[in-house]
Write an enzyme that holds these catalytic residues in place. Structure first.
Site, short mmCIF file in Angstrom:
data_model
loop_
_atom_site.label_atom_id
_atom_site.label_comp_id
_atom_site.label_asym_id
_atom_site.label_seq_id
_atom_site.Cartn_x
_atom_site.Cartn_y
_atom_site.Cartn_z
N LEU A 1 46.67 42.61 -22.09
CA LEU A 1 45.86 42.35 -23.28
C LEU A 1 46.61 41.40 -24.20
O LEU A 1 47.70 41.72 -24.69
CB LEU A 1 45.59 43.68 -24.00
CG LEU A 1 44.48 43.68 -25.05
CD1 LEU A 1 43.10 43.55 -24.40
CD2 LEU A 1 44.54 44.97 -25.87
N TYR B 1 34.26 43.68 -13.73
CA TYR B 1 35.16 42.73 -14.40
C TYR B 1 36.50 42.65 -13.68
O TYR B 1 36.98 41.56 -13.33
CB TYR B 1 35.37 43.13 -15.87
CG TYR B 1 36.41 42.28 -16.56
CD1 TYR B 1 36.09 41.02 -17.06
CD2 TYR B 1 37.73 42.73 -16.71
CE1 TYR B 1 37.05 40.24 -17.69
CE2 TYR B 1 38.68 41.95 -17.33
CZ TYR B 1 38.34 40.70 -17.81
OH TYR B 1 39.30 39.93 -18.41
N LYS C 1 38.46 39.68 -11.17
CA LYS C 1 39.82 39.14 -11.33
C LYS C 1 40.58 39.18 -10.01
O LYS C 1 41.30 38.24 -9.66
CB LYS C 1 40.57 39.94 -12.40
CG LYS C 1 40.02 39.80 -13.80
CD LYS C 1 40.12 38.37 -14.31
CE LYS C 1 39.68 38.26 -15.75
NZ LYS C 1 39.76 36.86 -16.25
N SER D 1 40.55 40.92 -27.13
CA SER D 1 41.88 41.50 -27.28
C SER D 1 42.17 41.87 -28.73
O SER D 1 42.66 42.97 -29.02
CB SER D 1 42.95 40.51 -26.77
OG SER D 1 42.78 40.26 -25.39
N PRO E 1 48.73 38.08 -17.22
CA PRO E 1 48.95 38.70 -18.53
C PRO E 1 48.10 39.95 -18.72
O PRO E 1 47.04 40.11 -18.09
CB PRO E 1 48.53 37.60 -19.50
CG PRO E 1 47.46 36.87 -18.76
CD PRO E 1 47.87 36.90 -17.32
#
Length: 236
Positions: free
Chosen positions: A71, A40, A44, A86, A69
């Site tokens: 969480l 994951y 990103k 989140s 950003p």
């Protein structure tokens, strides 16, 4: 304006010391993420680097600003059909046996929205184009987040009694940010800075208590009270 994540910045598995201050100059290491099979976070990093590679090509017709950003919590959409990851992290604390000696990195969805909108409205001469923006409203130990939940007027006495009180003596593994039990340090001055100086003009983030209150209030309003309601995939 592209949305990335702090996952592309601070996943270091304890390689950086507790006193390290994370900024937009930091990148999560691709080799380390691959070694730990953290697909994951690796996605990103690769996605953001691909965006920068395209933006930096000669003749590219657009300029780029990237939002990173952490969480994201805060008010959910009215009638939101799924419990998002989140907010589920907050709900999970009601069902935890012990308080982990870990740092939680939180930002309000309203600040994240403002950051994107502010950037999108900038003219072509804005000096923020070509930059990353670290979006973090609070970096607090889990014990402090649990205490904010206990102090919240949105939590009734029955639910407050479910919150953990005992600190887990075993430290969790170091993954994101500072190695436990330290708080992760961030420099978010670029995002709070004035637009004329390449900033986003956020000035001040929502604080921990406000984020906790609105998250719990909106989860209750949408009927989310059990971790069984959180699923990564929904059939149909």
């Amino acid at each position: 304006v592209v949305t990335s994540s702090t996952a592309a910045i601070y996943i270091s598995y304890g390689a950086k010391p507790a006193e390290h201050v994370f900024t937009e100059a930091d990148w999560s290491d691709v080799d380390v993420l691959t070694e730990h099979k953290n697909w994951y976070c690796l996605s990103k990093v690769l996605a953001e680097k691909a965006a920068w590679a395209i933006a930096n090509e000669e003749g590219c017709p657009f300029t780029l600003a990237v939002m990173n950003p952490c969480l994201i919590i805060g008010p959910m959409l009215k009638g939101q059909p799924h419990l998002n990851t989140s907010c589920s992290a907050m709900l999970k604390l009601f069902f935890s046996d012990k308080i982990q000696q870990a740092c939680m990195h939180l930002v309000d969805v309203r600040d994240v929205a403002d950051a994107h909108l502010n950037a999108a409205k900038m003219d072509a001469n804005w000096s923020g184009w070509g930059k990353r923006y670290l979006l973090v409203g609070a970096s607090e130990l889990q014990a402090e987040v649990v205490e904010a939940m206990r102090q919240s007027a949105q939590v009734d006495d029955e639910k407050k009694a479910k919150l953990p009180t005992e600190l887990d003596e075993e430290l969790p593994p170091a993954v994101a940010g500072a190695p436990p039990p330290a708080k992760t340090l961030f420099d978010t001055s670029r995002s709070t800075g004035e637009p004329g100086e390449g900033g986003l003009g956020l000035h001040k983030y929502f604080g921990l208590q406000e984020m906790v209150d609105t998250t719990i209030e909106s989860m209750a309003a949408n009927g989310y009270s059990s971790m069984e309601q959180y699923t990564l995939h929904k059939d149909g």
